[in-house]
Design a protein around this motif. Sequence first.
Motif, PDB file in Angstrom:
ATOM      1  N   ARG A 104       0.669  -1.208  -0.032  1.00 13.91           N
ATOM      2  CA  ARG A 104       0.024  -0.023   0.064  1.00 13.91           C
ATOM      3  C   ARG A 104       0.738   1.225  -0.066  1.00 13.91           C
ATOM      4  N   HIS A 105       2.144   1.074   0.460  1.00 13.56           N
ATOM      5  CA  HIS A 105       3.025   2.146   0.438  1.00 13.56           C
ATOM      6  C   HIS A 105       4.452   1.961  -0.047  1.00 13.56           C
ATOM      7  N   ALA A 106       4.975   2.503  -0.973  1.00 13.57           N
ATOM      8  CA  ALA A 106       6.408   2.290  -1.711  1.00 13.57           C
ATOM      9  C   ALA A 106       7.161   3.508  -1.408  1.00 13.57           C
ATOM     10  N   LEU A 107       8.490   3.356  -1.396  1.00  9.55           N
ATOM     11  CA  LEU A 107       9.362   4.652  -1.721  1.00  9.55           C
ATOM     12  C   LEU A 107       9.678   4.480  -2.896  1.00  9.55           C
ATOM     13  N   LEU A 108       9.625   5.625  -3.792  1.00  8.31           N
ATOM     14  CA  LEU A 108       9.880   5.466  -5.103  1.00  8.31           C
ATOM     15  C   LEU A 108      11.262   6.093  -5.535  1.00  8.31           C
ATOM     16  N   VAL A 109      12.202   5.642  -5.959  1.00  6.12           N
ATOM     17  CA  VAL A 109      13.557   5.708  -6.032  1.00  6.12           C
ATOM     18  C   VAL A 109      13.770   6.109  -7.564  1.00  6.12           C
ATOM     19  N   THR A 110      14.250   7.263  -7.926  1.00  3.81           N
ATOM     20  CA  THR A 110      14.606   7.833  -9.338  1.00  3.81           C
ATOM     21  C   THR A 110      15.261   8.830  -9.344  1.00  3.81           C
ATOM     22  N   SER A 111      16.046   9.279 -10.450  1.00  3.32           N
ATOM     23  CA  SER A 111      16.815  10.500 -10.675  1.00  3.32           C
ATOM     24  C   SER A 111      15.954  12.090 -10.296  1.00  3.32           C
ATOM     25  N   THR A 112      16.651  12.833  -9.950  1.00  3.89           N
ATOM     26  CA  THR A 112      15.827  14.065  -9.824  1.00  3.89           C
ATOM     27  C   THR A 112      15.102  14.444 -10.826  1.00  3.89           C
ATOM     28  N   ASP A 113      16.024  14.410 -12.160  1.00  2.00           N
ATOM     29  CA  ASP A 113      15.281  15.113 -13.352  1.00  2.00           C
ATOM     30  C   ASP A 113      14.166  13.952 -13.720  1.00  2.00           C
ATOM     31  N   HIS A 114      13.851  13.041 -13.269  1.00  2.00           N
ATOM     32  CA  HIS A 114      12.907  11.933 -13.759  1.00  2.00           C
ATOM     33  C   HIS A 114      11.915  11.920 -12.864  1.00  2.00           C
ATOM     34  N   MET A 115      11.950  12.512 -11.669  1.00  2.00           N
ATOM     35  CA  MET A 115      11.062  12.404 -10.642  1.00  2.00           C
ATOM     36  C   MET A 115       9.532  12.777 -10.914  1.00  2.00           C
ATOM     37  N   GLN A 116       9.609  14.105 -11.761  1.00  2.55           N
ATOM     38  CA  GLN A 116       8.152  14.549 -11.723  1.00  2.55           C
ATOM     39  C   GLN A 116       7.324  13.724 -12.598  1.00  2.55           C
ATOM     40  N   ARG A 117       8.217  13.247 -13.802  1.00  7.67           N
ATOM     41  CA  ARG A 117       7.368  12.116 -14.662  1.00  7.67           C
ATOM     42  C   ARG A 117       6.918  10.937 -14.260  1.00  7.67           C
ATOM     43  N   ALA A 118       7.978  10.552 -13.277  1.00  2.00           N
ATOM     44  CA  ALA A 118       7.555   9.249 -12.677  1.00  2.00           C
ATOM     45  C   ALA A 118       6.546   9.321 -11.424  1.00  2.00           C
ATOM     46  N   LEU A 119       6.665  10.287 -10.718  1.00  2.00           N
ATOM     47  CA  LEU A 119       5.393  10.539 -10.005  1.00  2.00           C
ATOM     48  C   LEU A 119       3.958  10.730 -10.541  1.00  2.00           C
ATOM     49  N   LEU A 120       4.211  11.431 -11.586  1.00  2.00           N
ATOM     50  CA  LEU A 120       2.852  11.526 -12.248  1.00  2.00           C
ATOM     51  C   LEU A 120       2.239  10.085 -12.719  1.00  2.00           C
ATOM     52  N   VAL A 121       3.009   9.399 -13.483  1.00  2.00           N
ATOM     53  CA  VAL A 121       2.667   8.185 -13.889  1.00  2.00           C
ATOM     54  C   VAL A 121       2.420   7.288 -12.924  1.00  2.00           C
TER      55      VAL A 121
END
Length: 187
Positions: A104-121
Amino acid sequence: MLVGLVGLGLLWLSRGVWWPTPPPPQMILVLGGDPDREAAAARLARSDGLPVVVTGGTNPEYAHWLFQQKEGLPSRQVQLDYRARDTVSNFTSLVDDLRKSRIRHALLVTSTDHMQRALLVGRIVAGSRGIHLTPVSVPCGDLCVVEGRRRLWGDGARAALWVISGQDIRPWVEERVAPWLEKAGFR
């Protein structure tokens, strides 16, 4: 129809008021594409003991060396998943597996420049399954590449259509629309 869309938008924006507080993080989800992301997740997993899922990451030999030999994590704590080929499929390829595992809850690890798109998706796809994501950005320094709005909203639309239909529209677009765009001089 416009009133309905506005209503849904307001409902979505107010979710912090009525959406239940997520449980503590249950896992670390790493979006592949940069070994620094995996290294940051390995350090995080070593310190907090959470399991790690790497989707579309580095080759298995490097990943095993990093997580098991360098960081000392047991193999049962790390899962490598190579089904994804892009940001949307990072989520769509495994979100139902996460739901079955009662995540139900995960930490999402990605690069700073990719985070906005990754979070939206991720918030569209994982959110559709009741999974909350907390961002953990990995600095990309001089390697940062600013992602355009077109890519952000294109992947967001793909994710929303996947939630509605259960299908990724990318193959259909590549087969039917891309040749037309090339002929028209848009590619």
